[in-house]
Scaffold this active site. Sequence first.
Site, PDB file in Angstrom:
ATOM      1  N   ASP A 478       9.083   8.801   0.279  1.00 21.39           N
ATOM      2  CA  ASP A 478       9.784   7.623  -0.242  1.00 21.39           C
ATOM      3  C   ASP A 478      11.169   8.006  -0.758  1.00 21.39           C
ATOM      4  OD1 ASP A 478      10.119   4.979  -1.009  1.00 21.39           O
ATOM      5  OD2 ASP A 478       8.215   4.879  -2.080  1.00 21.39           O
ATOM      6  N   ASP A 548       8.646  -3.688   1.454  1.00 14.65           N
ATOM      7  CA  ASP A 548       7.695  -3.860   0.349  1.00 14.65           C
ATOM      8  C   ASP A 548       7.159  -5.284   0.312  1.00 14.65           C
ATOM      9  OD1 ASP A 548       7.547  -1.323  -0.563  1.00 14.65           O
ATOM     10  OD2 ASP A 548       9.025  -1.555  -2.162  1.00 14.65           O
TER      11      ASP A 548
END
Length: 736
Positions: A478, A548
Amino acid sequence: MNITYNERNRVFKLDTAHTSYCIGIVDEENFVGHIYYGRKLADDDLAYLMRTQEPPFVPSKNNRDRTSFWDAFPTEYTGNDIGDYREGALTVRTEGGHTAVCLSYLSHRIYRGKEKLEGLPATFGNEEECMTLELTLEDKLLGLQVLLSYSIFADNDAVARSVRIINNGEGSIYLTKALSACIDMDNEDYEMITLHGSWARERAVQTRTIMKGKQGVSSTRGESSHQEHPFMAWKKRSTTEESGDIYAMNFVYSGNFLAQIEENQFGSIRAMMGIHPYNFCWKLEPGDSFQAPEVICVYSSEGIGGMSRCFHDLYRGHLIRGEYRDKKRPILINNWEATYFDFDTDKLLSIARQASALGIEMLVMDDGWFGCRNDDNTSLGDWKVNENKLKGGLKHLVDEVNKLGMKFGIWFEPEMISPDSDLYRAHPDWAIAVPGRTGSLARNQYVLDLTRKEVRDHVYEMVASVLRSANIEYVKWDMNRQLSDLGSYGLPADRQGELYHRQVLAVYELQERLTSEFPHLLLENCSGGGARFDAGMLYYSPQIWCSDDTDAIERLSIQSGTAMVYPLSVMGAHVSDCPNHAIGRVTPFKTRGYVALAGTFGYELDVTKIPQEDRDMIPEQIAMYHKYNDLIRRGDYYRIANYADNGLYDCYVVAAKDKSEALVTYVQVLNRPNYHSRRIHIPGLDPDRTYVIENADEWPEIRQTEYKGDTLHYAGINIPPLWGDFQGRLMHLTSK
Ligand code: GLA
């Protein structure tokens, strides 16, 4: 595939299966100009297209108006400050403070295959698969050589371009702009397509008329970004999804970029792409060279869809590496939306137990397993297992998960450092920062200065030692903040302008190291969702977390925008809980499954807590994934209707390359009262073959179960109004 040089006319011609790209050398001073890019042509004498004869504007005949020549000449790769007042591709600052660059042809090389770009991701292919033209241009005064590379592929119509700049002079030269590609052509009523967004709504498609002046997209955030995307296309106004001319450029790079089209006074356009010149200043000492990243250029006469499929095939065949590229990915369950930071071994194991019983194949432990990380304020950089949460340690957890017959994956954010971390307390100078200034925090974190070898080595060892400590088969890498306050304690003053790009090179180096040491690892890149969903990252990881926003309806437009450039095989897509955590929408579990199927497929929910009727659907969804994933991963993708455009429904089809089967996904977003059925045309089929609707029981409204491909495409099928909003259906067609 062929590359030729016609010495008489001094024209280079690159031919792919369906396109030609032509470059010419003009005048006694050997200037290099762009002649043609488009449909494949048999003629190789296209020099007449370069408007140097009308009137003779070449400097050898009319040096009195040299600027008029430069300001109109369709330059193949532009210099700077010599009379071409359009945006240039290359700018420098010499030790004397001068900025002018004037490039002319020196030599060329045509060879089979394609060389690697040092330290950078790039497309690849062997001597049977690729051919390359390398043109060397020079500015004699500066001692600067510019190597333009053009590679073409036997099985794809793209042209891969890159640029290497060598300082053969006696003094240092600072590159202040070094773009990777530029194309000049007449504006034939072109519209520009770009992708825009924000966190949780990445890659929305925008189309605008190209007008005089400059228009484009860019990022100066240190990553390709949520906001704008390193892609642009320009198409005729009449071009549709399935037919008409379209050109595109996509950057194989993950940092700052500029993608711009400029229309000049004569109605010609200059399209260009490369590293954004913002805060860019690269010092080339004598003998040094700079490699600019690759730009993929595509021309298609088969509309927007033709362009997309060209990118998809190129990336699946010539960019993505590793064993998972051609393999079905394990169906994962990720605990982020299930637990956020609130988990321990018992909770994860109870999720894993239930998940494995349903057929899910891998548990991914997301953020929160290390240091003292119970929220997003601390511990980035302290990649040590928190044994208060993971009682018995990581290996114990992984072994228990493995015993359930599941693989285990883990989350890292290696590029970051929390001010509240042991790492920061020990090495505050390891963060990117301007000395003496309090840097701007984002998600309460700073970015590690990976341009320093000791920082890179430390980070690598931390990550690798965790991976060596247990049977970890997947990593989610990430990157949750953009760069700011650019400053490196490791770089001298005259190289601070290299920081943005060096940071990207460092990330590439780390991922190269990781995938070399752990060749069986499945790596998924991620950046606050999809802020680094780009072709650069695809060289290292065969999949990237798309957004997301896991809401199935939002995902329709995010995934369709992403598929403008990238194949479905690379899109991280999960079924998540409802009401959705990003927007609160409630969508039927079935529809959520259909939408996630158009990606790598997985779950992002607490499977022990969802309603029993949803849980009961999971084995069915898993069977669907196993049945259709080969087709979805390898097939040709055709957009039929975009919810983002019509506000009502979305539809796409994935057709097998051999036309033996196709899967149509239809999602009705809004139901409306008193409407008749909706006509859907299904492209991608063999017009002469008969197709059977294999799941005909789910389509009781369609009387026949067999139709010819041309009927399904040109006449179409009628899809009835479905009862309720957010309803989906699949249609599986198999040829007889
Ligand atoms: C990012 C990712 C999410 C999740 C969180 C964890 O936002 O996109 O999927 O991993 O970080 O902090």
